[in-house]
Design a protein around this motif. Structure first.
Motif, short mmCIF file in Angstrom:
data_model
loop_
_atom_site.label_atom_id
_atom_site.label_comp_id
_atom_site.label_asym_id
_atom_site.label_seq_id
_atom_site.Cartn_x
_atom_site.Cartn_y
_atom_site.Cartn_z
N TRP A 21 0.82 -1.21 0.00
CA TRP A 21 0.00 0.00 0.00
C TRP A 21 0.86 1.26 0.00
CZ3 TRP A 21 -3.92 -1.91 -1.95
CH2 TRP A 21 -4.47 -3.11 -1.53
N SER A 37 -11.42 9.14 0.37
CA SER A 37 -12.27 8.19 -0.38
C SER A 37 -11.83 8.10 -1.84
CB SER A 37 -13.74 8.58 -0.27
OG SER A 37 -13.93 9.91 -0.71
N ARG A 40 -8.75 5.93 -1.90
CA ARG A 40 -9.12 4.53 -1.68
C ARG A 40 -9.65 3.90 -2.97
NH1 ARG A 40 -13.73 1.78 1.67
NH2 ARG A 40 -12.84 -0.31 1.76
N ARG A 41 -10.49 4.62 -3.69
CA ARG A 41 -11.01 4.12 -4.97
C ARG A 41 -9.88 3.99 -5.99
NH1 ARG A 41 -15.26 7.49 -3.67
NH2 ARG A 41 -14.46 9.19 -4.96
N VAL A 46 -8.11 -1.76 -1.05
CA VAL A 46 -7.48 -1.49 0.25
C VAL A 46 -8.58 -1.15 1.24
CG1 VAL A 46 -7.06 0.96 -0.33
CG2 VAL A 46 -5.70 -0.14 1.46
N SER A 47 -8.50 -1.70 2.42
CA SER A 47 -9.51 -1.41 3.44
C SER A 47 -9.30 0.01 3.96
CB SER A 47 -9.41 -2.41 4.60
OG SER A 47 -8.21 -2.20 5.32
N GLU A 48 -10.35 0.57 4.53
CA GLU A 48 -10.24 1.91 5.12
C GLU A 48 -9.16 1.92 6.21
OE1 GLU A 48 -13.69 4.01 6.48
OE2 GLU A 48 -14.87 3.34 4.75
N LEU A 51 -5.61 1.75 4.66
CA LEU A 51 -5.25 3.01 4.02
C LEU A 51 -4.97 4.07 5.07
CD1 LEU A 51 -4.77 4.70 1.52
CD2 LEU A 51 -7.24 5.13 1.41
#
Length: 119
Positions: A21, A37, A40-41, A46-48, A51
């Motif tokens: 990551w 957000s 992340r997209r 990747v999980s919140e 990240l």
């Protein structure tokens, strides 16, 4: 400072920028700043939590700048610092090299696997 940081701080920083990551976040932020957000997209899968941890670690190391704006709803933008730009350039070069040399890696794996299965 933890015992690991005390013993070999360079290794810890290297670990931070070369995690799955870490690499993807640094390369993405080299393009432009992102909101959480959006990032992340862009990074994908990747999980919140992961990240958030990655961004926090990279911020602590001085690679990422977190800009929290006091508006409603809250707005937080992430961008690279000068140090982060430098690190991102290095990991991007490695990522590009990996793309260019993937065929050779696949061949090496195939040869390795063939010697293991024929024994």
């Amino acid at each position: 400072m933890t015992a690991a940081e005390d013993m070999c701080p360079q290794r810890l920083v290297l670990e931070h920028v070369t995690t799955r990551w870490g690499v993807l976040v640094l390369i993405a932020l080299q393009e432009r700043s992102y909101r959480f957000s959006e990032l992340r997209r862009h990074v994908g899968r990747v999980s919140e939590k992961m990240l958030a941890q990655t961004l926090q670690t990279l911020e602590r190391d001085g690679f990422v700048h977190r800009d929290a704006k006091p508006v409603i709803p809250p707005r937080v933008d992430y961008s690279l610092t000068a140090l982060g730009e430098e690190a991102a350039g290095q990991v991007k070069a490695l990522a590009l090299w990996t793309d260019r040399r993937m065929a050779a890696v696949v061949e090496a794996r195939k040869a390795y696997d063939e010697t293991r299965t024929s024994s």
